[in-house]
Design an enzyme around this catalytic site. Structure first.
Site, PDB file in Angstrom:
ATOM      1  N   TYR A  44       0.837  -1.204   0.000  1.00 28.20           N
ATOM      2  CA  TYR A  44       0.000   0.000   0.000  1.00 28.20           C
ATOM      3  C   TYR A  44       0.876   1.260   0.000  1.00 28.20           C
ATOM      4  CZ  TYR A  44      -4.096  -2.952   0.953  1.00 28.20           C
ATOM      5  OH  TYR A  44      -5.102  -3.902   0.875  1.00 28.20           O
ATOM      6  N   SER A 207     -13.550  -3.205   0.257  1.00 26.80           N
ATOM      7  CA  SER A 207     -14.256  -2.272  -0.645  1.00 26.80           C
ATOM      8  C   SER A 207     -15.782  -2.341  -0.490  1.00 26.80           C
ATOM      9  CB  SER A 207     -13.843  -2.514  -2.110  1.00 26.80           C
ATOM     10  OG  SER A 207     -12.518  -2.089  -2.324  1.00 26.80           O
ATOM     11  N   PRO A 208     -16.290  -2.085   0.714  1.00 24.19           N
ATOM     12  CA  PRO A 208     -17.728  -2.207   0.959  1.00 24.19           C
ATOM     13  C   PRO A 208     -18.593  -1.167   0.258  1.00 24.19           C
ATOM     14  CG  PRO A 208     -16.630  -1.249   2.868  1.00 24.19           C
ATOM     15  CD  PRO A 208     -15.540  -1.718   1.942  1.00 24.19           C
ATOM     16  N   LEU A 209     -17.950  -0.114  -0.298  1.00 23.49           N
ATOM     17  CA  LEU A 209     -18.742   0.932  -0.964  1.00 23.49           C
ATOM     18  C   LEU A 209     -18.452   1.018  -2.465  1.00 23.49           C
ATOM     19  CD1 LEU A 209     -18.302   3.803   1.711  1.00 23.49           C
ATOM     20  CD2 LEU A 209     -20.145   2.104   1.541  1.00 23.49           C
ATOM     21  N   GLY A 212     -17.476  -2.861  -9.197  1.00 19.32           N
ATOM     22  CA  GLY A 212     -16.413  -3.247 -10.129  1.00 19.32           C
ATOM     23  C   GLY A 212     -15.104  -3.461  -9.392  1.00 19.32           C
ATOM     24  N   VAL A 217     -17.183   4.522  -6.260  1.00 19.42           N
ATOM     25  CA  VAL A 217     -18.086   4.357  -5.118  1.00 19.42           C
ATOM     26  C   VAL A 217     -19.521   4.354  -5.652  1.00 19.42           C
ATOM     27  CG1 VAL A 217     -18.837   5.481  -2.974  1.00 19.42           C
ATOM     28  CG2 VAL A 217     -16.428   5.546  -3.639  1.00 19.42           C
ATOM     29  N   PHE A 218     -20.345   3.407  -5.239  1.00 20.84           N
ATOM     30  CA  PHE A 218     -21.721   3.383  -5.754  1.00 20.84           C
ATOM     31  C   PHE A 218     -22.599   4.445  -5.099  1.00 20.84           C
ATOM     32  CE2 PHE A 218     -21.524  -0.242  -2.682  1.00 20.84           C
ATOM     33  CZ  PHE A 218     -22.416   0.231  -1.723  1.00 20.84           C
TER      34      PHE A 218
HETATM   35  N1  LIG Z   1      -7.324  -7.832   0.072  1.00 20.32           N
HETATM   36  C1  LIG Z   1      -7.424  -7.123  -1.026  1.00 20.32           C
HETATM   37  O1  LIG Z   1      -7.150  -7.596  -2.134  1.00 20.32           O
HETATM   38  C2  LIG Z   1      -7.880  -5.701  -0.924  1.00 20.32           C
HETATM   39  C3  LIG Z   1      -8.172  -4.952  -2.080  1.00 20.32           C
HETATM   40  C4  LIG Z   1      -8.596  -3.642  -1.908  1.00 20.32           C
HETATM   41  C5  LIG Z   1      -8.760  -3.075  -0.654  1.00 20.32           C
HETATM   42  N2  LIG Z   1      -8.444  -3.817   0.443  1.00 20.32           N
HETATM   43  C6  LIG Z   1      -8.569  -3.263   1.821  1.00 20.32           C
HETATM   44  O2  LIG Z   1      -9.898  -2.787   1.957  1.00 20.32           O
HETATM   45  C7  LIG Z   1      -9.863  -1.433   2.395  1.00 20.32           C
HETATM   46  C8  LIG Z   1     -11.073  -0.733   1.906  1.00 20.32           C
HETATM   47  O3  LIG Z   1     -11.068  -0.651   0.480  1.00 20.32           O
HETATM   48  P1  LIG Z   1     -11.652   0.637  -0.227  1.00 20.32           P
HETATM   49  O4  LIG Z   1     -10.892   1.819   0.198  1.00 20.32           O
HETATM   50  O5  LIG Z   1     -11.791   0.364  -1.681  1.00 20.32           O
HETATM   51  O6  LIG Z   1     -13.107   0.665   0.492  1.00 20.32           O
HETATM   52  P2  LIG Z   1     -14.364   1.572   0.475  1.00 20.32           P
HETATM   53  O7  LIG Z   1     -14.666   1.896   1.893  1.00 20.32           O
HETATM   54  O8  LIG Z   1     -15.398   0.867  -0.334  1.00 20.32           O
HETATM   55  O9  LIG Z   1     -13.974   2.897  -0.310  1.00 20.32           O
HETATM   56  C9  LIG Z   1     -13.317   3.967   0.294  1.00 20.32           C
HETATM   57  C10 LIG Z   1     -13.411   5.143  -0.625  1.00 20.32           C
HETATM   58  O10 LIG Z   1     -14.785   5.571  -0.659  1.00 20.32           O
HETATM   59  C11 LIG Z   1     -14.815   6.971  -0.517  1.00 20.32           C
HETATM   60  N3  LIG Z   1     -16.091   7.470  -0.011  1.00 20.32           N
HETATM   61  C12 LIG Z   1     -16.943   8.247  -0.702  1.00 20.32           C
HETATM   62  N4  LIG Z   1     -18.000   8.557   0.037  1.00 20.32           N
HETATM   63  C13 LIG Z   1     -17.846   7.992   1.224  1.00 20.32           C
HETATM   64  C14 LIG Z   1     -18.632   7.972   2.403  1.00 20.32           C
HETATM   65  N5  LIG Z   1     -19.799   8.603   2.505  1.00 20.32           N
HETATM   66  N6  LIG Z   1     -18.168   7.270   3.437  1.00 20.32           N
HETATM   67  C15 LIG Z   1     -17.001   6.635   3.357  1.00 20.32           C
HETATM   68  N7  LIG Z   1     -16.206   6.617   2.264  1.00 20.32           N
HETATM   69  C16 LIG Z   1     -16.632   7.294   1.188  1.00 20.32           C
HETATM   70  C17 LIG Z   1     -13.660   7.251   0.420  1.00 20.32           C
HETATM   71  O11 LIG Z   1     -13.329   8.610   0.306  1.00 20.32           O
HETATM   72  P3  LIG Z   1     -12.929   9.480   1.621  1.00 20.32           P
HETATM   73  O12 LIG Z   1     -11.573   9.043   1.982  1.00 20.32           O
HETATM   74  O13 LIG Z   1     -13.005  10.865   1.103  1.00 20.32           O
HETATM   75  O14 LIG Z   1     -13.951   9.179   2.683  1.00 20.32           O
HETATM   76  C18 LIG Z   1     -12.600   6.328  -0.131  1.00 20.32           C
HETATM   77  O15 LIG Z   1     -11.959   6.906  -1.256  1.00 20.32           O
HETATM   78  C19 LIG Z   1      -8.520  -0.898   1.889  1.00 20.32           C
HETATM   79  O16 LIG Z   1      -8.084   0.218   2.646  1.00 20.32           O
HETATM   80  C20 LIG Z   1      -7.647  -2.095   2.095  1.00 20.32           C
HETATM   81  O17 LIG Z   1      -7.243  -2.114   3.458  1.00 20.32           O
HETATM   82  C21 LIG Z   1      -8.031  -5.122   0.334  1.00 20.32           C
END
Ligand SMILES: NC(=O)c1ccc[n+]([C@@H]2O[C@H](COP(=O)([O-])OP(=O)(O)OC[C@H]3O[C@@H](n4cnc5c(N)ncnc54)[C@H](OP(=O)(O)O)[C@@H]3O)[C@@H](O)[C@H]2O)c1
Length: 297
Positions: A44, A207-209, A212, A217-218
């Site tokens: 990361y 990636s709960p939000l 694809g 973000v959905f």
């Molecule tokens: N094991 C694997 O292969 C793998 C792959 C990918 C990710 N991961 C892990 O999963 C974690 C989460 O993944 P992700 O970052 O894609 O997850 P996510 O929580 O689905 O997406 C986060 C993104 O959504 C944005 N966002 C927009 N509106 C939001 C709202 N109302 N509330 C919260 N967030 C909002 C955030 O922006 P803001 O920062 O502006 O809030 C941030 O850019 C990563 O940090 C990593 O630790 C693991």
């Protein structure tokens, strides 16, 4: 694990461009919101995310004992590497960047088809015996890949981190469409959800939000208008944000998944943590599933 794990985990993949003050604020906000579990990976930010986190850790005595740190290894530039040498080296480098002498959890990040399970077992045993890693898991692994590893590992695989959100439902689609001649019936993961439940392996939904593969973000996205309408309506009824309902939708599943959220904003994290007090009925849960564009047979 010495500490009780929280069900919401703060993913640190996106913190690379924050300054130290912002990282400190995010960690403080996590603890204040009741989140004690932090997810990292050696890759990361090219190591920057662990480094920033480690700087905060080193500046706050007593913080290390209050939190669970998880990191991952196995992805390299253009290939995957579960060799003993790479696993050991990667953990040493993560510990150095994180400025700690142990991680609570180590995950193998993505399956390496050239994996030799006995070599992984040697690496895990060395890490366990030296006290550098307290427990182990995998990420993006199928049931048979876990079985293959587990056949050699003396350590129990406790976690499997997998992509899952209201807009990425592969893990449940096939189970809802058994024996149908339609695309959602295709089993792309070998029944990983049921397998993890059977083996008591905790799924960590990443990636709960997002929809694809990092497409966006959905929330508020025009392609997910129906989903957003339903999330917002339920959110209004329960006094929480649409994001909290989206996370609650994952928490509601009886597989008792953890959710790895990736926000970099303390206020977003605080909003999301309200998910733990949302009650979704069965009817609402399926309504969200259908609003994301899924059909039930
Ligand atoms: N094991 C694997 O292969 C793998 C792959 C990918 C990710 N991961 C892990 O999963 C974690 C989460 O993944 P992700 O970052 O894609 O997850 P996510 O929580 O689905 O997406 C986060 C993104 O959504 C944005 N966002 C927009 N509106 C939001 C709202 N109302 N509330 C919260 N967030 C909002 C955030 O922006 P803001 O920062 O502006 O809030 C941030 O850019 C990563 O940090 C990593 O630790 C693991």
């Amino acid at each position: 694990m010495a500490l009780a794990e929280t069900r919401i985990i703060l993913g640190c993949m996106r913190i690379a461009n924050l300054d130290i003050a912002a990282v400190r604020e995010l960690i403080d906000a996590s603890l204040a919101a009741g989140v004690n579990f932090f997810d990292h990976a050696d890759i990361y930010g090219g190591g920057r995310c662990e480094e920033l986190f480690g700087t905060v850790l080193a500046s706050q005595p007593g913080l290390r004992e209050k939190i669970i740190i998880q990191t991952k290894c196995g992805i390299r530039r253009g290939f995957y590497d579960f060799s003993k040498e790479h696993i050991l080296r990667s953990v040493d480098q993560s510990l150095q960047r994180l400025r700690t002498d142990y991680v609570d959890v180590l995950l193998l990040h993505r399956p390496d088809t050239l994996m030799e399970p006995d070599e992984v077992a040697e690496a895990f045993t060395a890490l366990e015996e030296s006290g550098k890693v307290r427990c182990f898991g995998v990420s993006n692994h199928s049931p048979l890949q876990i079985e293959l590893l587990q056949r050699w590992l003396p350590q129990r695989i406790r976690f499997n981190q997998l992509q899952f959100s209201a807009a990425h439902t592969g893990m449940i689609d096939a189970g809802l469409n058994v024996n149908m001649k339609i695309d959602p019936a295709v089993d792309r993961d070998g029944g990983i959800l049921e397998y993890c439940r059977l083996r008591e392996i905790t799924i960590q939904a990443w990636s709960p939000l997002q929809f694809g593969f990092f497409d966006g973000v959905f929330l508020g996205h025009p392609d997910y208008a129906d989903l957003n309408r339903v999330l917002e309506r339920i959110g209004e009824e329960q006094g929480v944000s649409a994001a909290a309902v989206a996370v609650a939708w994952i928490l509601r599943h009886p597989a008792k998944m953890q959710v790895v959220v990736g926000t970099t904003k303390p206020n977003h994290l605080q909003e999301i943590c309200a998910a733990e007090r949302v009650n979704l009925t069965r009817e609402q849960w399926y309504e969200i599933y259908r609003a994301a564009g899924n059909k039930l047979p």
